[in-house]
Design an enzyme around this catalytic site. Structure first.
Site, short mmCIF file in Angstrom:
data_model
loop_
_atom_site.label_atom_id
_atom_site.label_comp_id
_atom_site.label_asym_id
_atom_site.label_seq_id
_atom_site.Cartn_x
_atom_site.Cartn_y
_atom_site.Cartn_z
N GLU A 90 0.82 -1.21 0.00
CA GLU A 90 0.00 0.00 0.00
C GLU A 90 0.85 1.26 0.00
O GLU A 90 1.93 1.31 0.59
CB GLU A 90 -0.94 -0.02 1.20
CG GLU A 90 -1.99 -1.11 1.02
CD GLU A 90 -2.94 -1.29 2.18
OE1 GLU A 90 -4.12 -1.55 1.91
OE2 GLU A 90 -2.53 -1.19 3.34
N CYS A 103 3.34 8.51 1.42
CA CYS A 103 3.85 7.52 2.38
C CYS A 103 4.09 6.22 1.61
O CYS A 103 3.16 5.62 1.07
CB CYS A 103 2.81 7.34 3.49
SG CYS A 103 3.30 6.12 4.71
N CYS A 110 6.57 -7.21 7.08
CA CYS A 110 7.70 -6.78 7.90
C CYS A 110 8.12 -7.96 8.74
O CYS A 110 7.28 -8.73 9.22
CB CYS A 110 7.29 -5.60 8.78
SG CYS A 110 8.68 -4.91 9.72
N CYS A 114 6.16 -6.02 15.48
CA CYS A 114 5.70 -5.18 16.59
C CYS A 114 4.20 -5.45 16.76
O CYS A 114 3.45 -5.37 15.77
CB CYS A 114 5.95 -3.71 16.30
SG CYS A 114 7.66 -3.33 15.87
N CYS A 117 1.24 -3.17 15.39
CA CYS A 117 1.31 -2.76 13.98
C CYS A 117 0.69 -3.83 13.09
O CYS A 117 1.06 -5.01 13.16
CB CYS A 117 2.77 -2.54 13.60
SG CYS A 117 3.03 -2.24 11.84
N GLY A 163 6.72 -2.12 6.17
CA GLY A 163 8.09 -2.62 6.16
C GLY A 163 9.08 -1.77 6.92
O GLY A 163 8.81 -0.63 7.27
N GLU A 164 10.26 -2.36 7.16
CA GLU A 164 11.35 -1.66 7.82
C GLU A 164 12.36 -1.27 6.73
O GLU A 164 13.09 -2.13 6.23
CB GLU A 164 11.99 -2.57 8.88
CG GLU A 164 13.30 -2.08 9.44
CD GLU A 164 13.31 -0.63 9.89
OE1 GLU A 164 12.49 -0.25 10.74
OE2 GLU A 164 14.15 0.15 9.36
N SER A 217 10.99 5.10 15.51
CA SER A 217 9.85 4.59 16.26
C SER A 217 10.32 4.22 17.65
O SER A 217 10.96 3.19 17.84
CB SER A 217 9.27 3.36 15.55
OG SER A 217 8.68 3.74 14.35
N HIS A 219 8.28 4.62 20.94
CA HIS A 219 7.09 3.94 21.49
C HIS A 219 7.16 3.50 22.94
O HIS A 219 6.13 3.14 23.52
CB HIS A 219 6.66 2.75 20.62
CG HIS A 219 6.41 3.11 19.18
ND1 HIS A 219 5.85 4.29 18.78
CD2 HIS A 219 6.68 2.44 18.03
CE1 HIS A 219 5.76 4.33 17.46
NE2 HIS A 219 6.26 3.22 16.98
N CYS A 337 -1.65 5.38 10.05
CA CYS A 337 -0.40 4.74 10.48
C CYS A 337 -0.70 3.39 11.12
O CYS A 337 -1.54 3.29 11.99
CB CYS A 337 0.30 5.56 11.56
SG CYS A 337 0.65 7.22 11.07
N1 SAH Z 1 9.16 0.08 10.13
C1 SAH Z 1 9.37 1.48 10.25
C2 SAH Z 1 8.52 2.23 9.26
C3 SAH Z 1 7.03 2.16 9.51
S1 SAH Z 1 6.53 3.73 9.89
C4 SAH Z 1 9.12 1.93 11.66
O1 SAH Z 1 8.63 1.13 12.44
O2 SAH Z 1 9.48 3.05 12.00
C5 SAH Z 1 4.98 3.57 10.54
C6 SAH Z 1 4.84 4.27 11.88
O3 SAH Z 1 3.55 3.97 12.40
C7 SAH Z 1 5.84 3.73 12.89
O4 SAH Z 1 6.22 4.72 13.81
C8 SAH Z 1 5.00 2.69 13.55
O5 SAH Z 1 5.54 2.32 14.80
C9 SAH Z 1 3.68 3.38 13.67
N2 SAH Z 1 2.57 2.45 13.90
C10 SAH Z 1 2.57 1.11 13.71
N3 SAH Z 1 1.35 0.60 14.04
C11 SAH Z 1 0.59 1.63 14.45
C12 SAH Z 1 -0.77 1.72 14.89
N4 SAH Z 1 -1.56 0.67 14.93
N5 SAH Z 1 -1.23 2.96 15.22
C13 SAH Z 1 -0.43 4.04 15.12
N6 SAH Z 1 0.84 4.00 14.69
C14 SAH Z 1 1.36 2.80 14.36
FE1 SF4 Z 2 7.68 -3.36 11.07
FE2 SF4 Z 2 7.65 -0.75 11.70
FE3 SF4 Z 2 5.39 -2.24 11.88
FE4 SF4 Z 2 7.39 -2.63 13.62
S1 SF4 Z 2 6.17 -0.74 13.38
S2 SF4 Z 2 6.23 -4.25 12.54
S3 SF4 Z 2 9.17 -2.28 12.34
S4 SF4 Z 2 6.53 -1.75 10.03
#
Ligand code: SAH
Ligand code: SF4
Length: 359
Positions: A90, A103, A110, A114, A117, A163-164, A217, A219, A337
């Site tokens: 996406e 974006c 990934c 996490c 996510c 993805g990362e 990220s 968190h 996000c």
């Molecule tokens: N993998 C990378 C890039 C993804 S960016 C990373 O983790 O940074 C997407 C952002 O949205 C990251 O900060 C991720 O932690 C956050 N995110 C993931 N799941 C989410 C959710 N359910 N609600 C809000 N933010 C979320």
């Molecule tokens: Fe992957 Fe980023 Fe989602 Fe973690 S938050 S599972 S690193 S996409």
């Protein structure tokens, strides 16, 4: 075998031209056609020598992922589901008054899992190729067209989709170079942001090879909680991550790192967490971006209440830590996000194994 020119940054394109017996300087002209004008057909590149056009038709293609679906949310956020063969990914466009942000996804799924996510919950299919990464920008530019004044609608790119990005480093960096290249998208380094969960050695490599704006990220403000929310923390714990952030700032186009902090009710949103976060913010020049948790089926977390988010933000700002709260966009089309899921086939290939870093 045909070469997909979307896979090639400027140096690689010049190399390809040399290989097919063309003058490398012509690569610039072709690059401008492809990326600046969004042209995909060599026959339409009208000012190229006919012999070059014919040579390209036989040896190369310009091929972006195909569009499976195109949805527009009530707030104007637009999401494309794209076919990358083995699965779907996406891409999301977020229009705002002063800018338009795309974006982009870097992997189908990934490996890092996490729990909050949706992408992580889906599992991993494969790394995207450069053509599939830059192809998202190429495609979105074509589909969005130009604004009334002829300007491009996409002013910023964030690698914050599925993805990362640092775990697909070799394909992501050429795509970043194309975003920055004046003969392609010509974005400034400040307008291209890479978000990472904190892959320390690759943050160092990015700093040397292609520094762009960095989001991390975070968190969680302590290792115990971060280990639980983001298993990558077991390998690269907070002190290692903060060290990499400080080193990154030597070369970064901005003088701060953005820490993303998802607000999970009863998990990481207490007054004590805010105090710990203030401590972390004292160690690195940073801004904090609070992201209200976006739910998805089976997530097992809840979004912090608006008052809790406000209080948390006020505590941080009150301590001099610049903190903003991200407005949720495109929720009604699952484009917010952490809601990106694509369609992941073959979820079994978890290549990245997590182990505690050796002391
Ligand atoms: N993998 C990378 C890039 C993804 S960016 C990373 O983790 O940074 C997407 C952002 O949205 C990251 O900060 C991720 O932690 C956050 N995110 C993931 N799941 C989410 C959710 N359910 N609600 C809000 N933010 C979320
Ligand atoms: Fe992957 Fe980023 Fe989602 Fe973690 S938050 S599972 S690193 S996409």
């Amino acid at each position: 075998m045909t070469t997909n020119l979307l896979d090639l940054d400027s140096d690689a394109l010049r190399g390809f031209f040399a290989e097919i017996g063309e003058k490398p300087f012509r690569a610039r002209q072709v690059m401008r056609w492809i990326h600046r004008r969004g042209e995909g057909e060599f026959a339409s590149m009208s000012d190229l020598a006919r012999s070059l056009r014919e040579n390209l038709v036989g040896t190369a293609v310009v091929e972006a992922p195909g569009v499976i679906s195109d949805s527009v949310a009530a707030d104007g956020t637009r999401k494309w589901l794209l076919n990358v063969g083995t699965s779907a990914i996406e891409t999301v466009f977020i229009p705002e008054a002063q800018r338009g942000t795309l974006c982009i996804s870097s992997q189908a799924g990934c490996t890092l899992a996490c729990g909050f996510c949706s992408t992580g919950k889906q599992g991993f299919n494969r790394n995207l190729k450069t053509a599939e990464i830059i192809g998202q920008l190429w495609l979105a530019n074509r589909l969005l067209g130009a604004s009334a004044s002829g300007e491009r609608v996409i002013s910023n790119v964030v690698m914050m989709g599925m993805g990362e990005p640092l775990l697909n480093y070799e394909a992501v960096v050429p795509a970043l170079r194309l975003m920055l290249d004046d003969n392609a998208y010509g974005l400034s380094r400040r307008r291209v942001t890479l978000s990472t969960s904190g892959i320390v050695p690759l943050m160092d490599r990015l700093r040397e090879e292609c520094p762009v704006a960095l989001a991390v990220s975070l968190h969680a403000p302590n290792d115990g909680l971060r280990d639980r929310l983001m298993p990558i923390n077991i390998k690269y714990p907070l002190q290692a991550l903060l060290g990499a952030c400080r080193r990154y700032l030597d070369r970064a186009p901005r003088d701060f790192v953005t820490f993303e902090y998802v607000m999970l009710a009863g998990v990481n949103d207490s007054a004590a967490h805010a105090q710990q976060l203030i401590g972390i913010a004292g160690e690195v020049s940073c801004k904090i971006n609070l992201i209200p948790f976006n739910p998805f089926p089976g997530a097992g977390y809840r979004r912090s209440r608006p008052e809790a988010i406000r209080r948390f933000s006020e505590t941080l700002n009150g301590a001099g830590v610049v903190t903003t709260t991200r407005r949720t966009r495109g929720e009604d089309i699952d484009a917010a996000c952490g809601q990106l899921a694509g369609r992941i086939a073959d979820r079994t290939r978890r290549k990245f194994h997590i182990a505690r870093a050796e002391a």
